[in-house]
Design an enzyme around this catalytic site. Structure first.
Site, PDB file in Angstrom:
ATOM      1  CB  SER A  85      34.380  34.349  43.576  1.00 56.38           C
ATOM      2  OG  SER A  85      33.529  35.523  44.394  1.00 56.38           O
ATOM      3  CE  LYS A  88      36.371  35.172  47.126  1.00 56.81           C
ATOM      4  NZ  LYS A  88      35.361  35.712  46.384  1.00 56.81           N
ATOM      5  CB  SER A 145      33.265  32.219  47.937  1.00 58.58           C
ATOM      6  OG  SER A 145      33.569  33.017  46.877  1.00 58.58           O
TER       7      SER A 145
END
Length: 403
Positions: A85, A88, A145
Protein backbone atom coordinates in the site's frame (compact mmCIF):
# COMPACT_ATOMS: atom_id res chain seq x y z
CA UNK A 1 26.62 63.52 -48.40
CA UNK A 2 27.31 59.93 -47.27
CA UNK A 3 30.08 59.58 -44.72
CA UNK A 4 32.73 56.94 -45.44
CA UNK A 5 32.06 53.63 -43.68
CA UNK A 6 35.53 53.75 -42.11
CA UNK A 7 34.68 57.07 -40.47
CA UNK A 8 31.36 55.73 -39.11
CA UNK A 9 33.09 52.64 -37.76
CA UNK A 10 35.81 54.76 -36.12
CA UNK A 11 33.17 56.99 -34.48
CA UNK A 12 31.22 54.06 -33.05
CA UNK A 13 34.42 52.46 -31.76
CA UNK A 14 35.41 55.68 -30.02
CA UNK A 15 31.97 55.97 -28.43
CA UNK A 16 32.11 52.41 -27.15
CA UNK A 17 35.58 52.94 -25.66
CA UNK A 18 34.38 56.13 -23.98
CA UNK A 19 31.41 54.28 -22.43
CA UNK A 20 33.71 51.52 -21.23
CA UNK A 21 35.99 54.04 -19.56
CA UNK A 22 33.03 55.68 -17.84
CA UNK A 23 31.67 52.40 -16.55
CA UNK A 24 34.86 51.61 -14.63
CA UNK A 25 34.52 47.87 -15.39
CA UNK A 26 36.08 45.44 -17.83
CA UNK A 27 33.82 44.27 -20.64
CA UNK A 28 32.92 40.60 -20.52
CA UNK A 29 34.72 39.99 -17.26
CA UNK A 30 33.09 37.02 -15.54
CA UNK A 31 32.22 37.50 -11.88
CA UNK A 32 34.67 35.91 -9.50
CA UNK A 33 33.59 32.77 -7.71
CA UNK A 34 31.63 33.78 -4.66
CA UNK A 35 33.18 33.73 -1.30
CA UNK A 36 31.31 32.07 1.50
CA UNK A 37 27.97 33.91 1.50
CA UNK A 38 26.31 31.66 4.04
CA UNK A 39 26.06 33.12 7.47
CA UNK A 40 28.04 31.14 10.00
CA UNK A 41 26.13 29.74 12.96
CA UNK A 42 26.00 32.21 15.82
CA UNK A 43 27.35 29.70 18.29
CA UNK A 44 28.50 26.34 16.97
CA UNK A 45 27.48 23.44 19.15
CA UNK A 46 30.18 21.02 20.23
CA UNK A 47 30.81 18.39 17.57
CA UNK A 48 29.12 15.07 18.20
CA UNK A 49 30.79 11.94 16.83
CA UNK A 50 28.46 9.87 14.66
CA UNK A 51 28.13 6.21 15.63
CA UNK A 52 27.15 3.50 13.14
CA UNK A 53 23.47 3.55 12.13
CA UNK A 54 21.11 1.43 14.23
CA UNK A 55 20.81 -2.24 13.39
CA UNK A 56 17.49 -2.66 11.57
CA UNK A 57 15.89 -6.04 10.90
CA UNK A 58 14.35 -5.32 7.48
CA UNK A 59 15.01 -6.04 3.83
CA UNK A 60 15.95 -2.44 3.10
CA UNK A 61 15.75 1.01 4.66
CA UNK A 62 16.81 4.59 4.20
CA UNK A 63 16.58 7.87 6.13
CA UNK A 64 17.09 11.22 4.37
CA UNK A 65 16.90 14.89 5.20
CA UNK A 66 13.82 16.28 3.46
CA UNK A 67 15.29 19.69 2.62
CA UNK A 68 18.82 18.81 1.55
CA UNK A 69 18.14 15.29 0.28
CA UNK A 70 21.21 13.93 2.06
CA UNK A 71 21.11 10.22 2.89
CA UNK A 72 21.92 9.73 6.57
CA UNK A 73 21.73 5.92 6.72
CA UNK A 74 20.69 3.16 4.34
CA UNK A 75 20.62 -0.59 3.74
CA UNK A 76 20.01 -1.91 0.21
CA UNK A 77 18.25 1.35 -0.71
CA UNK A 78 18.15 0.51 -4.44
CA UNK A 79 16.88 -3.06 -4.16
CA UNK A 80 13.49 -3.54 -5.81
CA UNK A 81 10.83 -4.40 -3.24
CA UNK A 82 7.11 -5.08 -3.29
CA UNK A 83 5.64 -1.80 -1.99
CA UNK A 84 2.12 -2.99 -1.08
CA UNK A 85 0.00 0.00 0.00
CA UNK A 86 2.97 2.37 -0.11
CA UNK A 87 1.90 2.48 -3.76
CA UNK A 88 -0.96 4.74 -2.68
CA UNK A 89 1.55 7.56 -2.21
CA UNK A 90 2.09 7.63 -5.97
CA UNK A 91 -1.66 7.43 -6.51
CA UNK A 92 -2.08 10.38 -4.16
CA UNK A 93 0.65 12.25 -6.05
CA UNK A 94 -1.31 11.79 -9.29
CA UNK A 95 -4.60 12.85 -7.68
CA UNK A 96 -2.97 15.92 -6.09
CA UNK A 97 -1.50 16.83 -9.49
CA UNK A 98 -4.97 16.69 -11.02
CA UNK A 99 -6.31 18.93 -8.23
CA UNK A 100 -3.48 21.43 -8.62
CA UNK A 101 -3.99 21.60 -12.39
CA UNK A 102 -7.74 22.09 -11.98
CA UNK A 103 -8.72 18.89 -13.78
CA UNK A 104 -10.72 17.76 -10.74
CA UNK A 105 -11.93 19.43 -7.54
CA UNK A 106 -12.23 18.29 -3.93
CA UNK A 107 -16.02 18.51 -4.16
CA UNK A 108 -16.18 16.64 -7.49
CA UNK A 109 -18.51 13.65 -7.14
CA UNK A 110 -17.23 10.23 -8.16
CA UNK A 111 -19.61 7.41 -9.11
CA UNK A 112 -18.26 4.17 -7.62
CA UNK A 113 -17.73 1.50 -10.27
CA UNK A 114 -18.21 -2.21 -9.68
CA UNK A 115 -14.48 -2.65 -10.26
CA UNK A 116 -13.65 -0.24 -7.44
CA UNK A 117 -16.35 -1.63 -5.13
CA UNK A 118 -15.17 -5.25 -5.40
CA UNK A 119 -11.53 -4.55 -4.50
CA UNK A 120 -10.19 -6.93 -1.85
CA UNK A 121 -8.03 -6.16 1.17
CA UNK A 122 -8.32 -2.95 3.18
CA UNK A 123 -11.44 -1.01 2.22
CA UNK A 124 -13.28 2.24 2.83
CA UNK A 125 -16.60 0.40 2.25
CA UNK A 126 -17.97 2.61 -0.52
CA UNK A 127 -21.03 1.23 -2.32
CA UNK A 128 -21.29 0.49 -6.02
CA UNK A 129 -23.27 3.10 -7.96
CA UNK A 130 -23.15 5.66 -5.14
CA UNK A 131 -21.46 9.04 -5.51
CA UNK A 132 -18.66 10.04 -3.15
CA UNK A 133 -16.66 13.29 -3.19
CA UNK A 134 -13.00 13.33 -4.12
CA UNK A 135 -12.17 14.72 -0.67
CA UNK A 136 -13.86 11.82 1.11
CA UNK A 137 -12.20 9.28 -1.18
CA UNK A 138 -8.78 10.84 -0.52
CA UNK A 139 -9.28 10.43 3.24
CA UNK A 140 -10.47 6.88 2.65
CA UNK A 141 -7.32 6.17 0.66
CA UNK A 142 -4.90 7.87 3.05
CA UNK A 143 -6.30 7.22 6.52
CA UNK A 144 -8.14 3.94 5.95
CA UNK A 145 -5.85 2.72 3.13
CA UNK A 146 -8.96 1.73 1.22
CA UNK A 147 -8.25 -0.12 -2.01
CA UNK A 148 -11.78 0.64 -3.20
CA UNK A 149 -11.34 4.38 -2.67
CA UNK A 150 -7.94 4.28 -4.38
CA UNK A 151 -9.21 2.56 -7.52
CA UNK A 152 -12.22 4.90 -7.66
CA UNK A 153 -9.89 7.90 -7.63
CA UNK A 154 -7.63 6.39 -10.29
CA UNK A 155 -10.59 5.72 -12.57
CA UNK A 156 -11.97 9.21 -12.03
CA UNK A 157 -8.67 10.91 -12.89
CA UNK A 158 -7.63 8.77 -15.86
CA UNK A 159 -10.75 6.89 -17.02
CA UNK A 160 -9.32 3.46 -16.26
CA UNK A 161 -6.88 2.12 -13.69
CA UNK A 162 -4.37 0.85 -16.32
CA UNK A 163 -4.26 4.34 -17.86
CA UNK A 164 -3.67 5.82 -14.41
CA UNK A 165 -0.82 3.34 -13.87
CA UNK A 166 0.85 4.71 -16.99
CA UNK A 167 0.55 8.20 -15.50
CA UNK A 168 2.12 6.92 -12.28
CA UNK A 169 5.15 5.66 -14.21
CA UNK A 170 5.46 8.98 -16.04
CA UNK A 171 5.45 10.90 -12.76
CA UNK A 172 7.99 8.45 -11.32
CA UNK A 173 10.39 9.15 -14.18
CA UNK A 174 9.93 12.90 -13.77
CA UNK A 175 10.78 12.62 -10.07
CA UNK A 176 13.92 10.59 -10.76
CA UNK A 177 12.53 7.34 -9.32
CA UNK A 178 14.74 5.09 -11.43
CA UNK A 179 14.07 1.85 -9.56
CA UNK A 180 10.27 1.78 -9.55
CA UNK A 181 7.47 0.55 -11.80
CA UNK A 182 3.73 0.47 -11.19
CA UNK A 183 0.98 -1.69 -12.71
CA UNK A 184 -1.91 -0.71 -10.44
CA UNK A 185 -2.99 2.09 -8.12
CA UNK A 186 -3.53 0.25 -4.83
CA UNK A 187 -0.43 -1.92 -4.52
CA UNK A 188 -1.78 -5.32 -5.50
CA UNK A 189 1.06 -7.88 -5.87
CA UNK A 190 2.46 -8.12 -9.40
CA UNK A 191 5.95 -9.15 -10.60
CA UNK A 192 6.22 -5.87 -12.53
CA UNK A 193 5.05 -3.74 -9.62
CA UNK A 194 7.96 -2.63 -7.42
CA UNK A 195 9.64 0.29 -5.70
CA UNK A 196 12.94 0.91 -3.90
CA UNK A 197 13.45 2.47 -0.49
CA UNK A 198 15.33 5.37 -2.10
CA UNK A 199 12.47 6.00 -4.53
CA UNK A 200 9.93 5.82 -1.72
CA UNK A 201 11.86 8.56 0.11
CA UNK A 202 12.09 10.68 -3.05
CA UNK A 203 8.35 10.33 -3.63
CA UNK A 204 7.44 11.14 -0.03
CA UNK A 205 9.67 14.19 0.03
CA UNK A 206 8.21 15.44 -3.27
CA UNK A 207 4.67 14.97 -2.01
CA UNK A 208 5.41 16.95 1.16
CA UNK A 209 7.15 19.73 -0.78
CA UNK A 210 4.70 20.07 -3.67
CA UNK A 211 1.39 19.57 -1.88
CA UNK A 212 1.60 20.88 1.70
CA UNK A 213 -2.11 21.73 1.66
CA UNK A 214 -2.98 18.04 1.18
CA UNK A 215 -0.17 16.47 3.19
CA UNK A 216 -2.09 17.29 6.39
CA UNK A 217 -4.31 14.25 5.83
CA UNK A 218 -1.36 11.95 6.53
CA UNK A 219 -1.41 13.05 10.17
CA UNK A 220 -5.11 12.26 10.54
CA UNK A 221 -5.51 9.47 13.08
CA UNK A 222 -8.94 8.15 12.12
CA UNK A 223 -11.74 8.55 9.62
CA UNK A 224 -15.37 7.47 9.61
CA UNK A 225 -17.33 6.52 6.50
CA UNK A 226 -20.57 4.61 6.14
CA UNK A 227 -20.79 4.36 9.93
CA UNK A 228 -17.41 2.61 10.14
CA UNK A 229 -14.51 4.30 11.94
CA UNK A 230 -11.04 3.10 11.05
CA UNK A 231 -7.75 4.23 12.54
CA UNK A 232 -4.64 5.23 10.65
CA UNK A 233 -2.30 2.23 10.63
CA UNK A 234 0.77 4.41 11.24
CA UNK A 235 1.25 3.78 14.96
CA UNK A 236 4.00 6.40 15.20
CA UNK A 237 1.31 9.09 15.02
CA UNK A 238 0.44 8.09 18.59
CA UNK A 239 3.96 7.30 19.80
CA UNK A 240 5.86 10.38 18.53
CA UNK A 241 4.26 13.85 18.40
CA UNK A 242 6.84 15.01 15.84
CA UNK A 243 5.65 12.40 13.31
CA UNK A 244 3.01 13.67 10.87
CA UNK A 245 3.00 10.93 8.20
CA UNK A 246 3.39 9.10 5.96
CA UNK A 247 2.08 5.61 4.97
CA UNK A 248 2.02 1.95 5.88
CA UNK A 249 1.92 -1.12 3.66
CA UNK A 250 1.60 -4.86 4.18
CA UNK A 251 1.09 -8.06 2.28
CA UNK A 252 2.29 -11.53 3.11
CA UNK A 253 5.03 -11.30 0.49
CA UNK A 254 5.98 -7.64 1.05
CA UNK A 255 6.19 -7.91 4.82
CA UNK A 256 5.48 -4.89 7.00
CA UNK A 257 6.46 -1.55 5.45
CA UNK A 258 6.32 2.00 6.76
CA UNK A 259 7.38 5.42 5.54
CA UNK A 260 7.55 7.96 8.36
CA UNK A 261 8.25 11.68 8.37
CA UNK A 262 8.92 13.86 11.39
CA UNK A 263 9.88 17.48 12.01
CA UNK A 264 11.84 18.64 15.03
CA UNK A 265 13.23 22.14 15.56
CA UNK A 266 12.72 23.02 11.90
CA UNK A 267 14.49 19.91 10.58
CA UNK A 268 12.40 17.32 8.69
CA UNK A 269 13.48 13.73 8.05
CA UNK A 270 11.90 10.97 5.96
CA UNK A 271 12.58 7.34 6.84
CA UNK A 272 11.57 4.22 4.90
CA UNK A 273 11.56 0.65 6.20
CA UNK A 274 10.61 -2.17 3.83
CA UNK A 275 10.06 -5.81 4.72
CA UNK A 276 9.98 -5.77 8.53
CA UNK A 277 8.60 -8.73 10.50
CA UNK A 278 5.67 -7.03 12.25
CA UNK A 279 3.78 -3.78 12.76
CA UNK A 280 5.72 -3.09 15.93
CA UNK A 281 9.03 -3.89 14.22
CA UNK A 282 8.43 -1.40 11.40
CA UNK A 283 7.49 1.30 13.91
CA UNK A 284 10.51 0.63 16.12
CA UNK A 285 12.80 0.63 13.08
CA UNK A 286 11.53 3.98 11.79
CA UNK A 287 11.69 5.46 15.28
CA UNK A 288 15.31 4.38 15.63
CA UNK A 289 16.24 5.83 12.24
CA UNK A 290 14.53 9.15 12.95
CA UNK A 291 16.18 9.47 16.36
CA UNK A 292 19.56 8.64 14.81
CA UNK A 293 19.15 11.36 12.20
CA UNK A 294 17.93 14.05 14.56
CA UNK A 295 20.49 13.30 17.26
CA UNK A 296 23.63 13.23 15.11
CA UNK A 297 22.91 15.53 12.16
CA UNK A 298 21.73 19.08 11.62
CA UNK A 299 20.43 20.98 8.61
CA UNK A 300 20.65 24.67 7.88
CA UNK A 301 19.58 26.89 5.01
CA UNK A 302 22.55 28.50 3.32
CA UNK A 303 20.92 30.25 0.34
CA UNK A 304 17.35 31.47 -0.03
CA UNK A 305 15.40 31.04 -3.24
CA UNK A 306 15.71 34.18 -5.35
CA UNK A 307 18.73 35.45 -3.39
CA UNK A 308 21.35 36.58 -5.97
CA UNK A 309 24.51 34.54 -5.52
CA UNK A 310 26.42 36.48 -8.16
CA UNK A 311 25.83 39.02 -10.93
CA UNK A 312 26.50 38.82 -14.64
CA UNK A 313 26.90 41.40 -17.41
CA UNK A 314 23.87 41.70 -19.72
CA UNK A 315 24.28 42.89 -23.30
CA UNK A 316 21.58 44.85 -25.16
CA UNK A 317 19.41 44.91 -22.01
CA UNK A 318 17.35 47.50 -20.18
CA UNK A 319 19.67 46.81 -17.22
CA UNK A 320 23.47 46.40 -17.51
CA UNK A 321 23.61 43.38 -15.21
CA UNK A 322 21.40 40.80 -13.55
CA UNK A 323 21.58 38.81 -10.32
CA UNK A 324 21.63 35.01 -10.69
CA UNK A 325 19.83 32.94 -8.08
CA UNK A 326 18.50 29.49 -7.20
CA UNK A 327 14.85 28.58 -7.69
CA UNK A 328 14.58 26.77 -4.35
CA UNK A 329 16.05 27.33 -0.92
CA UNK A 330 19.33 25.48 -0.56
CA UNK A 331 19.95 23.44 2.59
CA UNK A 332 23.05 21.63 3.77
CA UNK A 333 23.02 18.69 6.18
CA UNK A 334 26.10 17.70 8.14
CA UNK A 335 27.33 16.15 11.34
CA UNK A 336 25.84 18.02 14.28
CA UNK A 337 28.21 20.79 15.32
CA UNK A 338 30.40 20.35 12.23
CA UNK A 339 28.51 21.91 9.32
CA UNK A 340 31.46 23.62 7.67
CA UNK A 341 31.89 26.59 5.36
CA UNK A 342 29.71 26.66 2.28
CA UNK A 343 30.76 28.29 -0.99
CA UNK A 344 29.30 28.55 -4.47
CA UNK A 345 31.43 28.25 -7.61
CA UNK A 346 29.88 29.37 -10.88
CA UNK A 347 29.82 28.19 -14.47
CA UNK A 348 28.33 31.04 -16.53
CA UNK A 349 27.83 31.65 -20.26
CA UNK A 350 30.43 33.90 -21.87
CA UNK A 351 27.75 36.35 -22.97
CA UNK A 352 24.20 37.02 -21.79
CA UNK A 353 22.12 38.90 -24.34
CA UNK A 354 18.72 40.38 -23.45
CA UNK A 355 15.87 39.70 -23.30
CA UNK A 356 16.27 37.25 -20.39
CA UNK A 357 13.37 35.42 -18.75
CA UNK A 358 13.42 34.62 -15.02
CA UNK A 359 12.38 31.00 -15.68
CA UNK A 360 15.29 30.25 -18.06
CA UNK A 361 18.40 28.61 -16.54
CA UNK A 362 21.58 30.59 -17.22
CA UNK A 363 24.56 28.68 -15.87
CA UNK A 364 25.18 26.53 -12.83
CA UNK A 365 26.31 26.85 -9.24
CA UNK A 366 28.52 24.20 -7.70
CA UNK A 367 27.88 24.00 -3.96
CA UNK A 368 31.12 23.30 -2.13
CA UNK A 369 31.28 22.32 1.55
CA UNK A 370 34.72 22.17 3.13
CA UNK A 371 36.32 21.89 -0.31
CA UNK A 372 34.09 19.09 -1.61
CA UNK A 373 31.38 19.63 -4.24
CA UNK A 374 28.14 18.22 -2.85
CA UNK A 375 25.65 19.38 -5.47
CA UNK A 376 25.21 21.37 -8.69
CA UNK A 377 22.14 23.53 -9.28
CA UNK A 378 20.85 25.65 -12.15
CA UNK A 379 21.02 29.42 -11.80
CA UNK A 380 18.19 31.69 -12.95
CA UNK A 381 17.87 35.46 -13.44
CA UNK A 382 16.54 37.05 -10.26
CA UNK A 383 14.14 39.01 -12.47
CA UNK A 384 13.23 39.38 -16.16
CA UNK A 385 15.56 41.62 -18.16
CA UNK A 386 13.81 43.12 -21.21
CA UNK A 387 15.69 44.34 -24.27
CA UNK A 388 17.13 47.83 -24.01
CA UNK A 389 16.36 50.82 -26.21
CA UNK A 390 17.65 51.22 -29.75
CA UNK A 391 20.69 53.23 -28.58
CA UNK A 392 21.71 50.60 -25.99
CA UNK A 393 21.25 47.76 -28.47
CA UNK A 394 23.25 49.59 -31.11
CA UNK A 395 26.15 50.46 -28.83
CA UNK A 396 26.32 46.92 -27.40
CA UNK A 397 26.21 45.44 -30.90
CA UNK A 398 29.34 47.43 -31.77
CA UNK A 399 31.05 46.55 -28.51
CA UNK A 400 30.37 42.84 -29.04
CA UNK A 401 32.24 43.05 -32.38
CA UNK A 402 35.42 43.73 -30.44
CA UNK A 403 34.71 41.70 -27.30
Amino acid sequence: MRLPQALIRSYLLSMSLLLAACSGSKDGEAPAAAADTAAAPAAAAPATSVPPPPQINARSFIVIDHDSGRVLAALEPDARQEPASLTKLMTAYGVFKALKEGRIKLDSMVTISENAWKQEGSRMFVEVGKQVSVENLIQGMIVQSGNDATVALAEFVAGTEPTFAQMMNTYARELGMTGSHFTNSAGMPDPEHYMTARDAAILSSALIHEFPEYYRWYAQKEYTWNGITQQNRNGLLWRDPSVDGVKTGHTETAGYCLIASAKRDGMRLVSVVLGADSMRAREDANSALLNFGFNFFETRRVYAAGQPLTTARVWKGAAPEVGLALKRDLYVTGQRGQVGSVQAEFELPEQLVAPLAADTPLGKAKIVVDGATIATHDLYPAQDVPAGGIFRRGVDTVRLWFN
